[in-house]
Motif scaffolding. Structure first.
Motif, PDB file in Angstrom:
ATOM      1  N   CYS A   1       2.875   5.412  -3.032  1.00  0.00           N
ATOM      2  CA  CYS A   1       3.373   6.792  -2.922  1.00  0.00           C
ATOM      3  C   CYS A   1       4.855   6.853  -2.560  1.00  0.00           C
ATOM      4  CB  CYS A   1       2.580   7.565  -1.872  1.00  0.00           C
ATOM      5  SG  CYS A   1       0.833   7.743  -2.288  1.00  0.00           S
TER       6      CYS A   1
ATOM      7  N   VAL B   1       0.853  -1.196   0.000  1.00  0.00           N
ATOM      8  CA  VAL B   1       0.000   0.000   0.000  1.00  0.00           C
ATOM      9  C   VAL B   1       0.891   1.248   0.000  1.00  0.00           C
ATOM     10  CG1 VAL B   1      -1.729   1.297   1.312  1.00  0.00           C
ATOM     11  CG2 VAL B   1      -1.782  -1.208   1.310  1.00  0.00           C
ATOM     12  N   CYS B   2       1.945   1.207   0.792  1.00  0.00           N
ATOM     13  CA  CYS B   2       2.848   2.345   0.954  1.00  0.00           C
ATOM     14  C   CYS B   2       3.590   2.635  -0.356  1.00  0.00           C
ATOM     15  CB  CYS B   2       3.860   2.072   2.056  1.00  0.00           C
ATOM     16  SG  CYS B   2       3.187   1.163   3.467  1.00  0.00           S
TER      17      CYS B   2
ATOM     18  N   LYS C   1       8.774  21.839   2.765  1.00  0.00           N
ATOM     19  CA  LYS C   1       7.396  21.896   3.271  1.00  0.00           C
ATOM     20  C   LYS C   1       7.353  21.550   4.762  1.00  0.00           C
ATOM     21  CE  LYS C   1       2.834  19.780   3.003  1.00  0.00           C
ATOM     22  NZ  LYS C   1       2.788  19.086   4.306  1.00  0.00           N
TER      23      LYS C   1
ATOM     24  N   PHE D   1       0.730  10.097  13.418  1.00  0.00           N
ATOM     25  CA  PHE D   1      -0.330  10.207  12.397  1.00  0.00           C
ATOM     26  C   PHE D   1      -1.590   9.511  12.915  1.00  0.00           C
ATOM     27  CE2 PHE D   1       3.125  10.556   8.965  1.00  0.00           C
ATOM     28  CZ  PHE D   1       2.828  11.874   8.661  1.00  0.00           C
TER      29      PHE D   1
ATOM     30  N   ARG E   1       2.827  21.521  11.606  1.00  0.00           N
ATOM     31  CA  ARG E   1       3.356  20.259  12.128  1.00  0.00           C
ATOM     32  C   ARG E   1       3.744  20.521  13.577  1.00  0.00           C
ATOM     33  NH1 ARG E   1       8.242  16.245   9.880  1.00  0.00           N
ATOM     34  NH2 ARG E   1       8.308  14.944  11.734  1.00  0.00           N
TER      35      ARG E   1
ATOM     36  N   ILE F   1      -4.395   6.544   6.583  1.00  0.00           N
ATOM     37  CA  ILE F   1      -3.687   5.266   6.479  1.00  0.00           C
ATOM     38  C   ILE F   1      -3.325   4.709   7.857  1.00  0.00           C
ATOM     39  CG2 ILE F   1      -1.447   4.288   5.791  1.00  0.00           C
ATOM     40  CD1 ILE F   1      -1.782   5.891   3.178  1.00  0.00           C
TER      41      ILE F   1
ATOM     42  N   GLN G   1       6.423   8.525  13.848  1.00  0.00           N
ATOM     43  CA  GLN G   1       5.588   9.271  12.909  1.00  0.00           C
ATOM     44  C   GLN G   1       4.268   8.548  12.658  1.00  0.00           C
ATOM     45  OE1 GLN G   1       6.643  12.413  12.404  1.00  0.00           O
ATOM     46  NE2 GLN G   1       8.181  11.537  13.755  1.00  0.00           N
TER      47      GLN G   1
ATOM     48  N   MET H   1      -1.986  10.463   5.386  1.00  0.00           N
ATOM     49  CA  MET H   1      -1.346   9.591   6.369  1.00  0.00           C
ATOM     50  C   MET H   1      -2.220   9.366   7.608  1.00  0.00           C
ATOM     51  SD  MET H   1       1.260   8.223   5.113  1.00  0.00           S
ATOM     52  CE  MET H   1       1.586   7.349   6.636  1.00  0.00           C
TER      53      MET H   1
HETATM   54  C1  HEC Z   1      -1.441   8.196  -1.108  1.00  0.00           C
HETATM   55  C2  HEC Z   1      -0.032   8.447  -0.817  1.00  0.00           C
HETATM   56  C3  HEC Z   1       0.591   7.775   0.417  1.00  0.00           C
HETATM   57  C4  HEC Z   1       0.491   6.462   0.813  1.00  0.00           C
HETATM   58  C5  HEC Z   1      -0.287   5.333   0.152  1.00  0.00           C
HETATM   59  C6  HEC Z   1       1.320   6.333   2.006  1.00  0.00           C
HETATM   60  N1  HEC Z   1       1.906   7.538   2.301  1.00  0.00           N
HETATM   61 FE1  HEC Z   1       3.142   7.916   3.877  1.00  0.00          FE
HETATM   62  N2  HEC Z   1       3.214   9.883   3.356  1.00  0.00           N
HETATM   63  C7  HEC Z   1       2.571  10.451   2.286  1.00  0.00           C
HETATM   64  C8  HEC Z   1       2.772  11.892   2.302  1.00  0.00           C
HETATM   65  C9  HEC Z   1       2.234  12.894   1.285  1.00  0.00           C
HETATM   66  C10 HEC Z   1       3.563  12.169   3.441  1.00  0.00           C
HETATM   67  C11 HEC Z   1       4.042  13.547   3.934  1.00  0.00           C
HETATM   68  C12 HEC Z   1       3.035  14.098   4.906  1.00  0.00           C
HETATM   69  C13 HEC Z   1       3.373  15.498   5.364  1.00  0.00           C
HETATM   70  O1  HEC Z   1       3.741  16.340   4.544  1.00  0.00           O
HETATM   71  O2  HEC Z   1       3.297  15.727   6.566  1.00  0.00           O
HETATM   72  C14 HEC Z   1       3.831  10.881   4.076  1.00  0.00           C
HETATM   73  C15 HEC Z   1       4.587  10.726   5.218  1.00  0.00           C
HETATM   74  C16 HEC Z   1       4.917   9.505   5.776  1.00  0.00           C
HETATM   75  C17 HEC Z   1       5.841   9.325   6.872  1.00  0.00           C
HETATM   76  C18 HEC Z   1       6.634  10.416   7.567  1.00  0.00           C
HETATM   77  C19 HEC Z   1       7.969  10.574   6.861  1.00  0.00           C
HETATM   78  C20 HEC Z   1       8.865  11.593   7.466  1.00  0.00           C
HETATM   79  O3  HEC Z   1       9.995  11.749   6.973  1.00  0.00           O
HETATM   80  O4  HEC Z   1       8.461  12.229   8.437  1.00  0.00           O
HETATM   81  C21 HEC Z   1       5.901   7.981   7.144  1.00  0.00           C
HETATM   82  C22 HEC Z   1       6.734   7.292   8.196  1.00  0.00           C
HETATM   83  C23 HEC Z   1       5.018   7.331   6.206  1.00  0.00           C
HETATM   84  N3  HEC Z   1       4.438   8.272   5.387  1.00  0.00           N
HETATM   85  C24 HEC Z   1       4.818   5.961   6.165  1.00  0.00           C
HETATM   86  C25 HEC Z   1       3.893   5.337   5.325  1.00  0.00           C
HETATM   87  C26 HEC Z   1       3.584   3.930   5.391  1.00  0.00           C
HETATM   88  C27 HEC Z   1       4.245   2.934   6.326  1.00  0.00           C
HETATM   89  C28 HEC Z   1       2.618   3.696   4.443  1.00  0.00           C
HETATM   90  C29 HEC Z   1       1.905   2.389   4.158  1.00  0.00           C
HETATM   91  C30 HEC Z   1       1.270   1.734   5.284  1.00  0.00           C
HETATM   92  C31 HEC Z   1       2.353   4.976   3.775  1.00  0.00           C
HETATM   93  N4  HEC Z   1       3.148   5.943   4.354  1.00  0.00           N
HETATM   94  C32 HEC Z   1       1.474   5.152   2.724  1.00  0.00           C
HETATM   95  C33 HEC Z   1       1.850   9.777   1.308  1.00  0.00           C
HETATM   96  C34 HEC Z   1       1.479   8.437   1.359  1.00  0.00           C
END
Ligand code: HEC
Ligand code: HEC
Length: 179
Positions: free
Chosen positions: A25, A21-22, A141, A55, A151, A68, A51, A65
């Protein structure tokens, strides 16, 4: 095979499946699909877990997030943090900062003591994130988000970045992204 082993194998498989899923993106092979999305492959384990927890709790706000993480149980967040931390960090080949940006960053790094926590090389450890080589657009950002308290999950970072100018954040994003 002992039952415990079977149980572990099933869990391992389901984490790989959940990680799919992750990938939509954060990238199939560690390079995010959009340049504004953060790299999570090779990020520090403790930081990744915190994080996801933030979230889930809504302490860190991001529509995608929050949605998710909402339904992820603690064991899955721990397992995903371990899974992604063990992957190799991917070089995004971002341009190096200009000399002017490097100079400006050095002054900001001294005044903000960035190296004391993120390390001289910006790789961090444990619950302190790696910032070297992170996506430029994401770095800018998220620093702006800390500064404006959009944030708000780490008041220290907001205080530190609050002492800097917007131009400093631009220089720092160029510097750390292209390092
Ligand atoms: C639809 C797109 C999308 C999906 C699918 C997604 N993410 Fe993200 N993720 C993002 C975005 C956009 C951000 C940045 C959020 C922000 O700007 O605060 C993020 C941020 C994060 C961060 C923080 C990173 C940091 O450097 O602080 C983590 C950890 C993370 N995601 C884990 C996951 C995990 C694990 C999954 C799957 C279970 C997942 N994400 C699925 C879009 C996605
Ligand atoms: C006192 C220790 C400390 C200092 C000093 C510090 N940081 Fe941080 N920084 C952290 C921690 C811990 C986090 C993770 C916060 C969280 O859990 O959300 C963080 C998060 C960040 C992030 C977010 C990374 C991501 O993936 O979302 C950036 C960017 C950042 N710091 C840049 C800087 C810069 C630039 C400086 C110097 C001007 C600096 N930090 C100084 C401890 C520190």
């Amino acid at each position: 095979m002992a039952v415990a082993c079977l149980g572990q194998a099933a869990l391992a498989q389901s984490i790989e499946e959940k990680a799919q899923v992750c990938a939509g993106c954060h990238g199939e092979a560690g390079k995010p699909t959009d340049k504004a999305y953060p790299t999570i492959w090779g990020q520090n384990q403790g930081y990744l877990y915190l994080q996801l927890r933030d979230f889930k709790l809504g302490n860190r706000k991001n529509e995608i997030m929050n949605g998710i993480a909402k339904d992820l149980p603690r064991e899955d967040m721990m397992a995903l943090a371990e899974y992604f931390s063990q992957k190799k960090w991917v070089n995004l080949d971002q341009p190096r900062a200009s000399e002017a940006d490097v100079k400006r960053s050095e002054t900001a790094i001294t005044s903000g003591q960035c190296g004391a926590c993120h390390g001289a090389d910006g790789i961090g450890a444990g619950t302190t994130p790696r910032i070297t080589g992170q996506s430029h657009d994401y770095l800018l950002k998220t620093m702006e988000d800390f500064r404006s308290k959009a944030r708000a999950n780490n008041p220290w970072m907001s205080d530190i970045l609050g002492t800097l100018q917007p131009e400093d954040l631009q220089a720092l994003a160029n510097f750390y992204a292209g390092r």
